[in-house]
Design an enzyme around this catalytic site. Structure first.
Site, PDB file in Angstrom:
ATOM      1  N   HIS A 116       0.820  -1.211   0.000  1.00  0.00           N
ATOM      2  CA  HIS A 116       0.000   0.000   0.000  1.00  0.00           C
ATOM      3  C   HIS A 116       0.850   1.256   0.000  1.00  0.00           C
ATOM      4  O   HIS A 116       0.349   2.341   0.305  1.00  0.00           O
ATOM      5  CB  HIS A 116      -0.924  -0.003   1.226  1.00  0.00           C
ATOM      6  N   CYS A 124       5.647  12.170  -8.077  1.00  0.00           N
ATOM      7  CA  CYS A 124       5.109  13.236  -8.935  1.00  0.00           C
ATOM      8  C   CYS A 124       4.034  12.664  -9.851  1.00  0.00           C
ATOM      9  O   CYS A 124       4.252  11.654 -10.537  1.00  0.00           O
ATOM     10  CB  CYS A 124       6.245  13.839  -9.779  1.00  0.00           C
ATOM     11  N   CYS A 127       5.457  13.251 -13.677  1.00  0.00           N
ATOM     12  CA  CYS A 127       6.592  12.512 -14.290  1.00  0.00           C
ATOM     13  C   CYS A 127       6.925  11.233 -13.529  1.00  0.00           C
ATOM     14  O   CYS A 127       7.899  10.555 -13.866  1.00  0.00           O
ATOM     15  CB  CYS A 127       7.824  13.425 -14.342  1.00  0.00           C
ATOM     16  N   SER A 185      -7.344  -6.759  10.030  1.00  0.00           N
ATOM     17  CA  SER A 185      -8.754  -7.106  10.231  1.00  0.00           C
ATOM     18  C   SER A 185      -9.289  -7.951   9.086  1.00  0.00           C
ATOM     19  O   SER A 185     -10.400  -8.464   9.135  1.00  0.00           O
ATOM     20  CB  SER A 185      -9.584  -5.819  10.352  1.00  0.00           C
TER      21      SER A 185
END
Ligand code: BV8
Length: 244
Positions: A116, A124, A127, A185
């Protein structure tokens, strides 16, 4: 424990979630006092939320970066136990974490996938330049890659975005002999589906180490419940001693 009848120890895949960092002082998401009890995930953890109010999202992640930089926030015994397992286990150990903190690295783990993303990196949008960024981020900052202003975003996977390194994760899951889920969870996909993938495609052992049964608890062959700083070192000790 092995993926076949031989006694050779097999590869291990570990999935961690916010619960492993709770005793280090970082909030979880869905506990009673969790992050989603204070802020709307649609506002701060979706591309739409960022497009709607980037300053709100920057403030949300700036507060979490500041908390992570607090000297009181240190890896706990669970992070240390996983680093020990990687160092001492005679086969591969891959640590897949849903967490965006750097406590696994600071505990000494090396083979880590942050599916994650990572709180201390920014990217950016123009780019794709990726840079370590432990400080506050705002629309005033410019990209060192392309020089544009206001295009930098947290290098974090929001809802509706594809998690990182999924092919490498599924390859490891398909070849493991032990899958251990810690401090999650089991409500966010695709991570919550990893245990089903392991059950479908391997004969691996599946173990849940959590404070309490997760949403997917019945999918695990074994479970040990309690605070991670207790149950994780105990499980690792038994594993390394060949007693588990
Ligand atoms: C995807 C950002 C597809 C980082 C997070 C609409 C569109 C697209 C997808 C979806 C959609 N609707 C639903 C989905 C799927 C969605 C999903 O699963 N939603 C859920 C809510 C139903 N998933 C996604 O969107 C994912 N992307 O599917 O993309 C796609 C396909 C093709 C092309 C493009 C896209 C993306 C998911 C990632 C979202 N980002 N956060 C950040 O800000 O941190 S998710 C968020 O939840 C965190 O990342 C966190 O890691 C994750 C999981 O939470 P947990 O870690 O489990 O934490 P939680 O608080 O829930 O639980 C803590 C546990 O610890 C508890 O069990 C507790 O008992 C335990 N505990 C507490 N204390 C302790 C403890 N255990 C041990 N010791 C203790 N002391």
């Amino acid at each position: 424990m092995s993926s076949d009848t031989s006694t050779r120890p097999g590869n291990i895949v570990i999935l961690t979630g916010a619960g492993i960092s709770k005793e280090s002082g970082l909030d979880t998401f869905r506990c009673a006092d969790g992050i989603w009890s204070r802020v709307n995930l649609e506002d701060v953890a979706t591309p739409e939320g960022f497009a709607r109010d980037p300053e709100l999202v920057h403030a949300f992640y700036n507060a979490r970066r500041e908390k992570l930089s607090d000297p009181a926030v240190q890896p706990n015994a669970a992070h240390a136990a996983l680093a020990r397992l990687e160092a001492e286990w005679p086969a591969e150990v891959l640590l897949v974490t849903q967490n965006i903190d750097d406590l696994h690295e600071r505990a000494g783990s090396r083979e880590i996938i942050h599916m994650h993303g990572e709180l201390n990196k920014v990217r950016c949008q123009a780019c794709e330049h990726l840079v370590v960024w432990p400080d506050a981020l705002s629309l005033e900052h410019t990209c060192a890659g392309c020089g544009r202003k206001g295009t930098l975003r947290p290098h974090v996977v929001w809802f509706g975005e594809m998690p990182l390194e999924m092919e490498r994760i599924y390859d490891a899951l398909s070849q493991c002999s032990l899958f251990v889920s810690i401090g999650t969870s089991g409500q966010v996909y695709p991570a919550a589906g990893f245990v089903s993938h392991v059950r479908m495609y391997t004969r691996a052992r599946t173990v849940e180490l959590n404070l309490e049964p997760s949403t997917g608890a019945t999918l695990f062959e074994e479970a040990f419940y309690g605070p991670a700083s207790g149950v994780v070192p105990a499980f690792v000790e038994r594993l390394l001693a060949g007693r588990s």
